[in-house]
Design a protein around this motif. Structure first.
Motif, short mmCIF file in Angstrom:
data_model
loop_
_atom_site.label_atom_id
_atom_site.label_comp_id
_atom_site.label_asym_id
_atom_site.label_seq_id
_atom_site.Cartn_x
_atom_site.Cartn_y
_atom_site.Cartn_z
N ALA A 82 0.90 -1.19 0.09
CA ALA A 82 -0.07 0.11 -0.11
C ALA A 82 1.00 1.53 0.03
N GLY A 83 0.49 2.29 -0.70
CA GLY A 83 1.14 3.43 -0.79
C GLY A 83 2.17 3.65 -1.72
N GLY A 84 2.37 2.61 -2.72
CA GLY A 84 3.49 2.62 -3.70
C GLY A 84 4.99 1.71 -3.19
N GLY A 85 5.00 1.06 -2.18
CA GLY A 85 5.71 0.16 -1.81
C GLY A 85 6.17 -1.17 -2.64
N ASP A 86 6.99 -1.79 -2.44
CA ASP A 86 7.30 -3.00 -3.10
C ASP A 86 7.97 -4.07 -2.32
N LEU A 87 7.74 -5.42 -2.32
CA LEU A 87 8.33 -6.35 -1.76
C LEU A 87 8.85 -7.55 -2.84
N GLN A 88 9.85 -7.64 -2.48
CA GLN A 88 10.52 -9.08 -3.45
C GLN A 88 11.33 -9.85 -2.61
N MET A 89 11.20 -11.10 -2.67
CA MET A 89 11.67 -12.11 -2.10
C MET A 89 12.59 -12.98 -3.01
N LEU A 90 13.72 -12.92 -2.66
CA LEU A 90 14.76 -13.53 -3.82
C LEU A 90 15.61 -14.71 -3.07
N GLU A 91 16.31 -15.16 -3.78
CA GLU A 91 17.29 -16.25 -3.47
C GLU A 91 18.47 -15.42 -2.81
N TRP A 92 19.17 -15.88 -1.85
CA TRP A 92 20.26 -15.06 -1.28
C TRP A 92 21.28 -14.95 -2.45
N LEU A 93 22.19 -13.71 -2.48
CA LEU A 93 23.04 -13.50 -3.32
C LEU A 93 24.18 -12.87 -2.56
N ASN A 94 25.41 -13.04 -3.30
CA ASN A 94 26.56 -12.73 -3.01
C ASN A 94 27.31 -11.62 -3.84
N GLU A 95 28.18 -10.69 -3.23
CA GLU A 95 28.88 -9.81 -3.89
C GLU A 95 29.79 -10.50 -4.92
N VAL A 96 30.36 -9.79 -6.14
CA VAL A 96 31.28 -10.24 -6.97
C VAL A 96 32.33 -9.44 -7.24
N ASP A 97 33.44 -9.82 -7.78
CA ASP A 97 34.67 -8.99 -8.13
C ASP A 97 34.12 -8.03 -8.95
N GLU A 98 34.41 -6.85 -8.95
CA GLU A 98 34.15 -5.70 -9.81
C GLU A 98 34.51 -6.00 -11.21
N GLN A 99 35.57 -6.29 -11.37
CA GLN A 99 36.01 -6.51 -12.96
C GLN A 99 34.82 -7.67 -13.54
N ASP A 100 34.60 -8.82 -12.49
CA ASP A 100 33.66 -9.61 -13.12
C ASP A 100 32.26 -8.95 -13.76
N ALA A 101 31.92 -7.98 -12.63
CA ALA A 101 30.69 -7.43 -12.95
C ALA A 101 30.79 -6.43 -14.08
N VAL A 102 31.86 -5.75 -14.28
CA VAL A 102 31.70 -4.83 -15.51
C VAL A 102 31.91 -5.73 -16.58
N ARG A 103 32.63 -6.92 -16.56
CA ARG A 103 32.54 -7.63 -17.81
C ARG A 103 31.00 -8.29 -18.29
N PHE A 104 30.46 -8.41 -17.28
CA PHE A 104 28.86 -8.89 -17.15
C PHE A 104 28.08 -7.90 -17.92
N HIS A 105 28.24 -6.51 -17.49
CA HIS A 105 27.44 -5.41 -18.05
C HIS A 105 27.87 -5.23 -19.45
N THR A 106 29.17 -5.21 -19.67
CA THR A 106 29.53 -5.07 -21.14
C THR A 106 29.11 -6.08 -22.03
N ALA A 107 29.02 -7.51 -21.48
CA ALA A 107 28.12 -8.41 -22.40
C ALA A 107 26.82 -8.04 -22.80
N ILE A 108 25.97 -7.39 -21.61
CA ILE A 108 24.75 -6.92 -21.72
C ILE A 108 24.64 -5.93 -22.63
N ALA A 109 25.42 -4.87 -22.72
CA ALA A 109 25.26 -3.76 -23.43
C ALA A 109 25.64 -3.96 -24.80
N GLU A 110 26.38 -5.02 -25.17
CA GLU A 110 26.96 -5.30 -26.43
C GLU A 110 26.10 -6.58 -27.02
#
Length: 224
Positions: A82-110
């Motif tokens: 109510a009031g514009g809020g949002d709830l999402q229940m997800l699997e537990w996620l872990n952080e990744v190395d920034e280089q891996d993240a950038v490569r994945f973003h690049t793959a998406i962009a290209e």
């Protein structure tokens, strides 16, 4: 886990949701500029709870429609609050190395071959959000939006976002115009988002925004 969500009344707000999960033993594990996160007692899931998140349904749609790619988080449940809020229940996620993240973003962009199907879904749902929502931002390429699922795979999360600076600036400078574009039930708690990264947001400014929008809503109601 879904029993907690099922127990919430139809008019449950972000406060009600947070209280229910805390009472069930879920513990704080993160806070951003739009939402808080709580982790399940067994550590396998997290719930993201936002007082105000216009793009939440589009993010949930991405997780559902791209689930077969295994390149988005597993979504256990989604509910608008109510009031514009949002709830999402997800699997537990872990952080990744920034280089891996950038490569994945690049793959998406290209639109590289191994993410091509994901990209098509991402772009289609984003086009819907841009067409249907005021203040929908471009795709978010923040490296923190790439994480690892419980099985170690890379996943893209929170790719869609509202353009907060423009949205809130408009609400402050032109409350009547803002109110006309975003109905009150969808932004009732917009001044209650946490600002872990961009804060602080002083109480006086929040109250001034609430007052301006309330006056705009009242004026619109008188014209009807």
């Amino acid at each position: 886990m879904n029993a907690i969500i099922d127990s919430l009344p139809a008019d449950a707000t972000h406060r009600d949701a947070e209280r229910a999960f805390r009472e069930a033993g879920w513990t704080p594990c993160g806070e951003g500029d739009w939402a808080i996160a709580l982790r399940s007692p067994d550590g396998t899931a997290a719930v993201r709870i936002s007082p105000f998140d216009p793009v939440g349904p589009y993010t949930a749609a991405l997780y559902r429609e791209a689930a077969h790619t295994r390149q988005v988080p597993q979504l256990f449940a989604h509910r608008r609050l109510a009031g514009g809020g949002d709830l999402q229940m997800l699997e537990w996620l872990n952080e990744v190395d920034e280089q891996d993240a950038v490569r994945f973003h690049t793959a998406i962009a290209e639109r590289e071959t191994h993410v091509a199907e994901l990209v098509d879904i991402v772009r289609r749902i984003h086009a819907d959000a841009v067409r249907e929502l005021p203040w929908c931002g471009p795709l978010d390429q923040n490296p923190s939006n790439i994480m690892r699922g419980s099985d170690g795979r890379l996943v893209a999360c929170d790719l869609y976002y509202a353009d907060g600076p423009d949205l809130y600036a408009t609400a402050g400078s032109d409350p009547a115009g803002f109110a006309a574009r975003m109905p009150e039930p969808e932004r009732r708690y917009m001044t209650e988002i946490p600002l872990a990264c961009s804060g602080p947001w002083d109480a006086a400014s929040r109250e001034a925004m609430r007052k301006g929008l309330a006056e705009a809503d009242a004026a619109a109601a008188r014209r009807e």
